[in-house]
Design a protein around this motif. Structure first.
Motif, short mmCIF file in Angstrom:
data_model
loop_
_atom_site.label_atom_id
_atom_site.label_comp_id
_atom_site.label_asym_id
_atom_site.label_seq_id
_atom_site.Cartn_x
_atom_site.Cartn_y
_atom_site.Cartn_z
N MET A 1 0.83 -1.21 0.00
CA MET A 1 0.00 0.00 0.00
C MET A 1 0.86 1.26 0.00
O MET A 1 0.52 2.24 -0.64
CB MET A 1 -0.95 0.01 1.20
CG MET A 1 -2.10 -0.98 1.08
SD MET A 1 -3.19 -0.63 -0.32
CE MET A 1 -3.88 0.94 0.15
N GLN A 2 1.99 1.22 0.71
CA GLN A 2 2.89 2.39 0.73
C GLN A 2 3.41 2.68 -0.67
O GLN A 2 3.47 3.83 -1.09
CB GLN A 2 4.05 2.18 1.70
CG GLN A 2 4.90 3.42 1.90
CD GLN A 2 4.11 4.56 2.52
OE1 GLN A 2 3.50 4.40 3.55
NE2 GLN A 2 4.12 5.72 1.87
N ARG A 3 3.76 1.63 -1.42
CA ARG A 3 4.22 1.83 -2.80
C ARG A 3 3.10 2.42 -3.66
O ARG A 3 3.34 3.31 -4.47
CB ARG A 3 4.72 0.51 -3.39
CG ARG A 3 6.07 0.09 -2.88
CD ARG A 3 6.64 -1.10 -3.65
NE ARG A 3 5.83 -2.30 -3.55
CZ ARG A 3 5.90 -3.17 -2.55
NH1 ARG A 3 6.75 -2.97 -1.56
NH2 ARG A 3 5.13 -4.24 -2.55
N VAL A 4 1.88 1.93 -3.47
CA VAL A 4 0.73 2.45 -4.23
C VAL A 4 0.53 3.93 -3.91
O VAL A 4 0.40 4.76 -4.82
CB VAL A 4 -0.55 1.64 -3.93
CG1 VAL A 4 -1.79 2.35 -4.48
CG2 VAL A 4 -0.44 0.23 -4.49
N VAL A 5 0.50 4.26 -2.63
CA VAL A 5 0.26 5.65 -2.22
C VAL A 5 1.38 6.56 -2.69
O VAL A 5 1.13 7.67 -3.18
CB VAL A 5 0.05 5.73 -0.69
CG1 VAL A 5 0.02 7.17 -0.21
CG2 VAL A 5 -1.23 5.00 -0.30
#
Length: 139
Positions: A117-121
């Motif tokens: 999720m951190q990569r997506v955000v």
């Protein structure tokens, strides 16, 4: 830049993975995301927020789910517009967003999910900045 940040259709068009943003009236916006893949799960969360506008200065974002309803996704944060550093023109935009999502995945996968999720955000933020600059440059 202020008119861009306060227009839900423009913000949706500039923000990757955002399908739509609906102005529910007053200061309520409903965001619909789509196409987020996390560890094999495809997500299309939506969330309702209060967009507290302080014209030309600041936008505060707080969760505002409809009465009697919970939402699986939440966002809290802000956008702040300030004068640019010396020898620069335009407006400086700073933003901070905290995103929470309840996922139908085993608790053991938490670290992998958070990293994904951190990569997506992070990718969304970088793409939003590029899209915003291109939009402003196009006039």
């Amino acid at each position: 830049m202020w008119t861009v940040l306060t227009d839900p259709d423009v913000v949706a068009g500039l923000t990757p993975l955002v399908r739509s943003i609906t102005d529910l009236g007053g200061d309520l916006w409903r965001w619909q995301l789509g196409g987020i893949d996390v560890l094999g799960a495809s997500l299309s969360p939506s969330f309702t927020v209060t967009m507290a506008f302080r014209p030309q200065e600041r936008i505060d974002i707080t969760p505002a789910p409809p009465p009697g309803r919970s939402e699986r996704a939440t966002v809290t944060g802000w956008y702040v517009l300030t004068e640019p550093p010396p020898r620069r023109s335009g407006v400086h935009l700073a933003t901070s967003l905290t995103i929470g999502v309840e996922l139908p995945l085993p608790r053991l996968s938490r670290r992998a999910v958070e990293a994904s999720m951190q990569r997506v955000v992070d990718g969304m933020g970088v793409a939003f900045a590029k899209n915003l600059l291109a939009h402003l440059a196009s006039g």
